[in-house]
Design a protein around this motif. Structure first.
Motif, short mmCIF file in Angstrom:
data_model
loop_
_atom_site.label_atom_id
_atom_site.label_comp_id
_atom_site.label_asym_id
_atom_site.label_seq_id
_atom_site.Cartn_x
_atom_site.Cartn_y
_atom_site.Cartn_z
N VAL A 144 39.24 44.92 40.49
CA VAL A 144 40.25 45.84 39.98
C VAL A 144 39.58 46.98 39.20
CG1 VAL A 144 42.22 46.07 38.39
CG2 VAL A 144 42.04 44.05 39.87
N LYS A 145 38.63 46.61 38.32
CA LYS A 145 37.98 47.62 37.49
C LYS A 145 37.23 48.66 38.33
CE LYS A 145 36.07 44.70 34.44
NZ LYS A 145 35.64 44.00 33.21
N ARG A 146 36.52 48.19 39.35
CA ARG A 146 35.76 49.14 40.18
C ARG A 146 36.70 50.13 40.88
NH1 ARG A 146 32.65 44.65 41.12
NH2 ARG A 146 33.78 44.11 43.03
N ASP A 196 43.31 48.90 30.26
CA ASP A 196 43.99 47.84 29.52
C ASP A 196 44.30 46.72 30.51
OD1 ASP A 196 45.60 46.15 28.07
OD2 ASP A 196 46.66 47.78 27.02
N LEU A 197 43.54 45.63 30.39
CA LEU A 197 43.61 44.54 31.36
C LEU A 197 44.80 43.61 31.11
CD1 LEU A 197 39.80 43.70 31.19
CD2 LEU A 197 40.92 44.93 33.05
N GLY A 198 45.41 43.74 29.94
CA GLY A 198 46.55 42.88 29.61
C GLY A 198 46.17 41.43 29.37
N ILE A 199 45.04 41.25 28.68
CA ILE A 199 44.62 39.88 28.35
C ILE A 199 44.80 39.65 26.84
CG2 ILE A 199 42.78 38.14 28.64
CD1 ILE A 199 41.49 39.94 30.74
N GLY A 200 46.05 39.54 26.43
CA GLY A 200 46.40 39.19 25.04
C GLY A 200 45.69 39.98 23.96
N ASP A 201 45.31 39.27 22.91
CA ASP A 201 44.68 39.89 21.74
C ASP A 201 43.34 40.54 22.07
OD1 ASP A 201 46.72 39.22 20.09
OD2 ASP A 201 45.75 37.40 19.27
N TYR A 202 42.67 39.95 23.04
CA TYR A 202 41.39 40.50 23.45
C TYR A 202 41.55 41.96 23.92
CZ TYR A 202 37.48 41.44 26.59
OH TYR A 202 36.43 42.03 27.23
N SER A 203 42.58 42.19 24.73
CA SER A 203 42.82 43.55 25.23
C SER A 203 43.33 44.48 24.12
CB SER A 203 43.81 43.53 26.39
OG SER A 203 43.20 42.98 27.53
N GLU A 211 35.21 37.28 22.71
CA GLU A 211 34.92 37.26 24.13
C GLU A 211 36.21 37.19 24.92
OE1 GLU A 211 31.96 34.56 25.89
OE2 GLU A 211 31.03 34.59 23.91
N CYS A 212 36.16 37.63 26.15
CA CYS A 212 37.33 37.54 27.00
C CYS A 212 37.66 36.07 27.22
CB CYS A 212 37.07 38.23 28.34
SG CYS A 212 38.34 37.84 29.54
N PRO A 213 38.91 35.65 26.93
CA PRO A 213 39.27 34.23 27.06
C PRO A 213 39.29 33.74 28.51
CG PRO A 213 41.20 35.56 26.54
CD PRO A 213 40.02 36.47 26.43
N LEU A 214 39.33 34.66 29.46
CA LEU A 214 39.37 34.23 30.87
C LEU A 214 37.98 34.01 31.45
CD1 LEU A 214 42.12 36.63 32.29
CD2 LEU A 214 42.40 34.30 31.47
N ALA A 215 36.99 34.57 30.80
CA ALA A 215 35.62 34.47 31.31
C ALA A 215 35.04 33.10 30.96
CB ALA A 215 34.77 35.59 30.72
N ARG A 216 35.23 32.17 31.90
CA ARG A 216 34.73 30.83 31.64
C ARG A 216 33.54 30.53 32.55
NH1 ARG A 216 37.53 29.94 27.79
NH2 ARG A 216 39.76 29.56 27.66
N PRO A 252 37.60 33.28 40.79
CA PRO A 252 37.25 33.37 39.37
C PRO A 252 37.80 34.66 38.75
CG PRO A 252 35.30 32.88 40.70
CD PRO A 252 36.42 33.16 41.65
N ALA A 253 38.32 34.53 37.52
CA ALA A 253 38.92 35.67 36.83
C ALA A 253 38.01 36.90 36.86
CB ALA A 253 39.24 35.29 35.39
N CYS A 254 36.73 36.69 36.61
CA CYS A 254 35.81 37.82 36.52
C CYS A 254 35.65 38.55 37.85
CB CYS A 254 34.44 37.38 36.02
SG CYS A 254 34.52 36.92 34.29
N SER A 255 35.81 37.83 38.96
CA SER A 255 35.62 38.54 40.22
C SER A 255 36.88 39.33 40.58
CB SER A 255 35.14 37.60 41.33
OG SER A 255 36.20 36.91 41.91
N ILE A 256 38.06 38.82 40.22
CA ILE A 256 39.31 39.58 40.39
C ILE A 256 39.24 40.83 39.50
CG2 ILE A 256 41.80 39.58 40.00
CD1 ILE A 256 41.71 36.50 40.37
N CYS A 257 38.88 40.58 38.26
CA CYS A 257 38.81 41.63 37.26
C CYS A 257 37.81 42.72 37.65
CB CYS A 257 38.42 40.98 35.95
SG CYS A 257 38.30 42.05 34.56
N GLY A 258 36.66 42.30 38.17
CA GLY A 258 35.63 43.25 38.58
C GLY A 258 36.10 44.14 39.73
FE1 FES Z 1 37.40 40.57 33.17
FE2 FES Z 1 37.78 38.87 31.24
S1 FES Z 1 37.23 40.94 31.09
S2 FES Z 1 37.97 38.48 33.31
#
Ligand code: FES
Ligand code: AMP
Ligand code: ZN
Ligand code: ZN
Length: 310
Positions: free
Chosen positions: A139-141, A83-90, A227-232, A131-137
């Motif tokens: 953490v996920k790994r 659970d990434l805690g990204i609002g409705d998307y999560s 889609e994830c709102p942070l992935a721009r 970038p959000a996706c690289s932080i997120c990646g």
């Molecule tokens: Fe990872 Fe959106 S799911 S930044």
């Protein structure tokens, strides 16, 4: 669309790189055979696979296919949702993941970042200038590996597809990041339990995004469509469009491209694995440094949040 190559019934899909039309039943067979070919490279009897389920079409298709192939290989399945805690998307992602695992009767482990760390991806992107996706990646790994080791799982399975891999390679080349290509994700990475490293499998490595989507549709599976709102990352989307153009010229291009890269990097001895150590903070593997990249980032976020409090 012509008729199914195998049974002559009405086809639902044309697979351009193989030049075949298939009905839903034979598409399912075609798709699952692809997954089977990756899995059969391993002896999975009595092994545990932790499926990383986001609720998106790729990992939903992955879990369902692994569920169906379980009887052939005799592995055990567990599922992890972060659970990434990204609002409705999560919220929606968790809902889809919970529903599917309940339906298949597979244990679901939910790792809630906010609860475990005190911050979510939503908070982290405000602090770390990356970038959000690289932080997120990152953490996920780390989370996937930790949860796999703690739950005695030998492998983590993720839903990466050939379109992800090709876009990754193309982007790495065009932005001159040879180190990213050397570390290219592979279909299979063996576990190294001595250094608390779970194995990785990407059973859909040679499946296209479109095939994953179709597999969820023909099986009537619900997926997260927002889609994830942070992935721009607009660039990645454009690189994907370039692949669509290449696909029109040469349908086998995607597969040849990734296989060419793999053949080249297999000839290199990068010596990366020999540098592996255990992180002084979390005790999970790190390459060359004493503190892993995840822990360094976590410390920065924690100290920033502490400063804000006081
Ligand atoms: Fe990872 Fe959106 S799911 S930044
Ligand atoms: P992505 O990096 O978002 O393209 O996701 C790649 C793969 O990582 C997915 O196919 C999933 O297997 C896994 N994954 C992504 N997000 C999550 C999540 N929130 N929880 C668990 N697994 C995830
Ligand atoms: Zn058929
Ligand atoms: Zn660490």
């Amino acid at each position: 669309l012509r008729n199914c190559r195998i049974c002559k019934k009405e086809a639902i899909v044309y697979i351009n790189y193989a030049n075949i039309s298939l009905c839903s039943e034979h598409f399912i067979e075609f798709y699952e055979r692809k997954i089977f070919k990756i899995l059969k490279q391993l002896d999975l009897r009595n092994k545990c696979i932790l499926v990383a389920l986001s609720g998106g079409k790729d990992s939903v298709a992955l879990l369902f296919a692994l569920y169906k192939l379980q009887a052939i290989f005799n592995y055990k399945l567990k599922v992890l949702h972060i659970d990434l805690g990204i609002g409705d998307y999560s919220k929606r992602s968790l809902e889809v993941s919970a529903k599917l695992t309940e339906k298949l009767n597979i244990p679901l482990i939910v790792f809630d970042l906010k609860k475990e760390f005190g911050w979510s991806i939503h908070d982290a992107v405000k602090i770390i200038r990356k970038p959000a996706c690289s932080i997120c990646g990152l953490v996920k790994r780390w989370v996937m590996n930790k949860v796999a080791i703690e739950n005695e799982c030998d492998y983590v399975a993720t839903g990466h597809n050939i379109d992800d891999v090709n876009t990754f390679v193309l982007k790495a080349m065009l932005t001159y990041r040879p180190e990213d290509i050397i570390r290219l994700p592979r279909p299979i990475l063996k576990p190294n339990l001595e250094v608390k490293l779970a194995g990785r499998i990407r059973p859909q490595f040679y499946a296209t995004e479109r095939e994953n989507l179709l597999y969820t549709l023909v099986n009537g599976l619900d997926t997260v469509s927002i889609e994830c709102p942070l992935a721009r990352d607009a660039k990645s989307k454009k690189y994907r469009q370039i692949w669509e153009e290449i696909d029109k010229v040469n349908p086998v291009g995607k597969i040849n491209f990734v296989n060419t890269i793999i053949k080249i990097i297999d000839k290199l001895d990068t010596g990366e694995m020999s540098d592996i150590k255990l992180c002084k903070i979390c005790g999970y593997p790190t390459y060359s440094r004493d503190i892993c990249t995840f822990c360094s980032m976590r410390m920065r976020i924690d100290s920033k949040l502490k400063n804000e409090e006081s």
